[in-house]
Design a protein around this motif. Structure first.
Motif, short mmCIF file in Angstrom:
data_model
loop_
_atom_site.label_atom_id
_atom_site.label_comp_id
_atom_site.label_asym_id
_atom_site.label_seq_id
_atom_site.Cartn_x
_atom_site.Cartn_y
_atom_site.Cartn_z
N PRO A 151 -12.69 4.80 16.51
CA PRO A 151 -11.49 4.89 15.68
C PRO A 151 -10.40 3.95 16.19
CG PRO A 151 -12.36 7.08 16.13
CD PRO A 151 -13.15 6.13 16.99
N GLY A 152 -9.74 3.27 15.28
CA GLY A 152 -8.70 2.33 15.65
C GLY A 152 -9.17 0.91 15.88
N ASP A 153 -10.48 0.70 15.93
CA ASP A 153 -11.00 -0.67 16.09
C ASP A 153 -10.69 -1.49 14.82
OD1 ASP A 153 -12.07 -0.12 18.54
OD2 ASP A 153 -14.17 -0.02 17.87
N SER A 154 -10.34 -2.75 15.04
CA SER A 154 -10.22 -3.68 13.92
C SER A 154 -11.61 -4.27 13.67
CB SER A 154 -9.22 -4.78 14.25
OG SER A 154 -7.91 -4.26 14.32
N ILE A 155 -12.16 -4.00 12.51
CA ILE A 155 -13.52 -4.40 12.18
C ILE A 155 -13.46 -5.56 11.18
CG2 ILE A 155 -15.75 -3.67 11.27
CD1 ILE A 155 -14.91 -0.78 11.96
N LYS A 156 -13.91 -6.73 11.62
CA LYS A 156 -13.93 -7.88 10.73
C LYS A 156 -15.20 -7.82 9.87
CE LYS A 156 -12.57 -11.97 12.10
NZ LYS A 156 -12.52 -13.33 12.72
N ILE A 157 -15.00 -7.96 8.57
CA ILE A 157 -16.10 -7.96 7.60
C ILE A 157 -16.11 -9.32 6.94
CG2 ILE A 157 -17.10 -6.82 5.59
CD1 ILE A 157 -15.18 -4.44 6.28
N GLY A 158 -17.28 -9.92 6.85
CA GLY A 158 -17.33 -11.25 6.25
C GLY A 158 -18.68 -11.56 5.66
N GLY A 159 -18.70 -12.58 4.82
CA GLY A 159 -19.95 -12.99 4.20
C GLY A 159 -19.74 -14.19 3.30
N ALA A 160 -20.60 -14.30 2.32
CA ALA A 160 -20.56 -15.42 1.38
C ALA A 160 -20.68 -14.89 -0.04
CB ALA A 160 -21.68 -16.41 1.66
N ALA A 161 -20.23 -15.69 -1.00
CA ALA A 161 -20.42 -15.39 -2.41
C ALA A 161 -20.76 -16.69 -3.12
CB ALA A 161 -19.18 -14.74 -3.01
N PHE A 162 -21.52 -16.58 -4.20
CA PHE A 162 -21.99 -17.79 -4.87
C PHE A 162 -22.40 -17.47 -6.29
CE2 PHE A 162 -25.25 -15.74 -2.36
CZ PHE A 162 -26.30 -15.58 -3.25
N GLY A 163 -22.59 -18.51 -7.10
CA GLY A 163 -23.03 -18.33 -8.47
C GLY A 163 -22.91 -19.62 -9.24
N GLY A 164 -23.33 -19.60 -10.49
CA GLY A 164 -23.28 -20.78 -11.33
C GLY A 164 -21.90 -21.06 -11.89
N ARG A 165 -20.94 -20.18 -11.61
CA ARG A 165 -19.55 -20.39 -11.98
C ARG A 165 -18.69 -20.22 -10.74
NH1 ARG A 165 -21.45 -15.96 -15.75
NH2 ARG A 165 -23.01 -16.20 -14.13
N ARG A 166 -17.54 -20.84 -10.74
CA ARG A 166 -16.70 -20.83 -9.54
C ARG A 166 -16.28 -19.40 -9.18
NH1 ARG A 166 -11.31 -24.54 -8.48
NH2 ARG A 166 -11.14 -24.07 -6.25
N ILE A 167 -16.43 -19.04 -7.91
CA ILE A 167 -16.05 -17.73 -7.42
C ILE A 167 -14.55 -17.72 -7.15
CG2 ILE A 167 -16.38 -15.99 -5.61
CD1 ILE A 167 -18.83 -16.41 -7.39
N THR A 168 -13.86 -16.73 -7.71
CA THR A 168 -12.40 -16.65 -7.53
C THR A 168 -11.97 -15.44 -6.72
OG1 THR A 168 -12.22 -15.54 -9.68
CG2 THR A 168 -11.89 -17.93 -9.63
N GLU A 169 -12.79 -14.39 -6.67
CA GLU A 169 -12.42 -13.18 -5.94
C GLU A 169 -13.64 -12.56 -5.27
OE1 GLU A 169 -10.43 -10.24 -8.34
OE2 GLU A 169 -9.46 -11.77 -9.57
N VAL A 170 -13.41 -11.95 -4.11
CA VAL A 170 -14.40 -11.09 -3.47
C VAL A 170 -13.66 -9.85 -2.99
CG1 VAL A 170 -16.15 -10.83 -1.68
CG2 VAL A 170 -15.78 -13.08 -2.73
N ASP A 171 -14.22 -8.69 -3.24
CA ASP A 171 -13.62 -7.43 -2.83
C ASP A 171 -14.66 -6.58 -2.11
OD1 ASP A 171 -10.93 -7.53 -4.46
OD2 ASP A 171 -12.51 -8.01 -5.89
N ILE A 172 -14.20 -5.69 -1.25
CA ILE A 172 -15.11 -4.74 -0.62
C ILE A 172 -14.66 -3.32 -0.94
CG2 ILE A 172 -15.64 -6.33 1.27
CD1 ILE A 172 -14.03 -4.31 3.07
N THR A 173 -15.61 -2.41 -0.93
CA THR A 173 -15.33 -1.00 -1.15
C THR A 173 -15.94 -0.17 -0.03
OG1 THR A 173 -15.52 0.85 -2.71
CG2 THR A 173 -17.36 -0.71 -2.64
N LEU A 174 -15.24 0.90 0.34
CA LEU A 174 -15.75 1.83 1.35
C LEU A 174 -16.13 3.15 0.71
CD1 LEU A 174 -12.95 1.29 4.07
CD2 LEU A 174 -14.93 -0.16 3.56
N ASP A 175 -15.96 3.25 -0.61
CA ASP A 175 -16.18 4.53 -1.30
C ASP A 175 -16.95 4.36 -2.60
OD1 ASP A 175 -14.26 3.34 -2.88
OD2 ASP A 175 -12.65 4.73 -2.31
#
Length: 205
Positions: free
Chosen positions: A107-131
């Protein structure tokens, strides 16, 4: 060029027996290129000599190399991989590179989350959900490798304050409003369901 009025497709036949096509409309309007050279030199055999087709934003099966013959035809195009959906651009997708599945934090740790996104159209947003998609946390796009298509890299940070199991999922959104689906059970063009990673937040002993 003497192309007949009823012509509609160009079929590419390759040295290894592979074949695919472009419609004339794609050749005129989708940025299709024929690569004879690479870095100022004749394209090497490893990358498709004598000719490789570049079809931006589409799956590799629509970008053949080692082309030895082209034929302009009327009617539907022929494709070696016709059992797959190769006539549409790459689906909007995202991947989580870190943290790893089953990683443990406190508890209290800062957890960095990261990755990549791609597709045949330009990517404008990436979101994450915990629920499972009830609420979303916007990620920051930290690098774009191509201004029109394919890869962007993204990151965000969460700081959970209590112990428990967290399932992280991500989704990407493209410039035209296309959103990565939660579930994609159609495997004929690959699957682009939300990726998920499970982490544990445990109290220190």
């Amino acid at each position: 060029l003497g192309i007949k009025e009823e012509a509609s497709n160009v079929i590419y036949r390759c040295a290894d027996g592979y074949f695919t096509y472009n419609t004339l409309e794609e050749l005129q309007n989708k940025g299709v290129m024929g690569a004879l050279y690479m870095n100022g030199e004749t394209i090497p055999a490893l990358y498709g000599f004598p000719l490789r087709i570049i079809f931006p934003g589409y799956y590799g099966v629509r970008q053949p190399g080692w082309i030895t013959e082209m034929e302009i035809v009327a009617g539907e195009g022929e494709d070696y991989s016709s059992r797959y959906k190769v006539d549409s651009s790459i689906a909007i997708d995202s991947k989580i590179f870190f943290p790893y599945d089953n990683a443990k934090f406190s508890p209290g740790d800062s957890i960095k989350i990261g990755g990549a996104a791609f597709g045949g159209r330009r990517i404008t947003e990436v979101d994450i959900t915990l629920d499972e998609g009830n609420t979303w946390i916007p990620a920051t796009i930290i690098e774009e490798l191509d201004e029109d298509y394919v890869w962007v890299f993204w990151e965000t940070v969460i700081t959970p304050q209590s112990a428990g199991t967290i399932i992280l999922s991500s989704r990407a959104t493209a410039q035209d409003g296309s959103v990565q689906p939660q579930d994609d059970d159609d495997f004929s063009d690959g699957t682009n369901s939300w990726p998920s990673v499970t982490i544990s937040v445990t109290e220190n002993d």
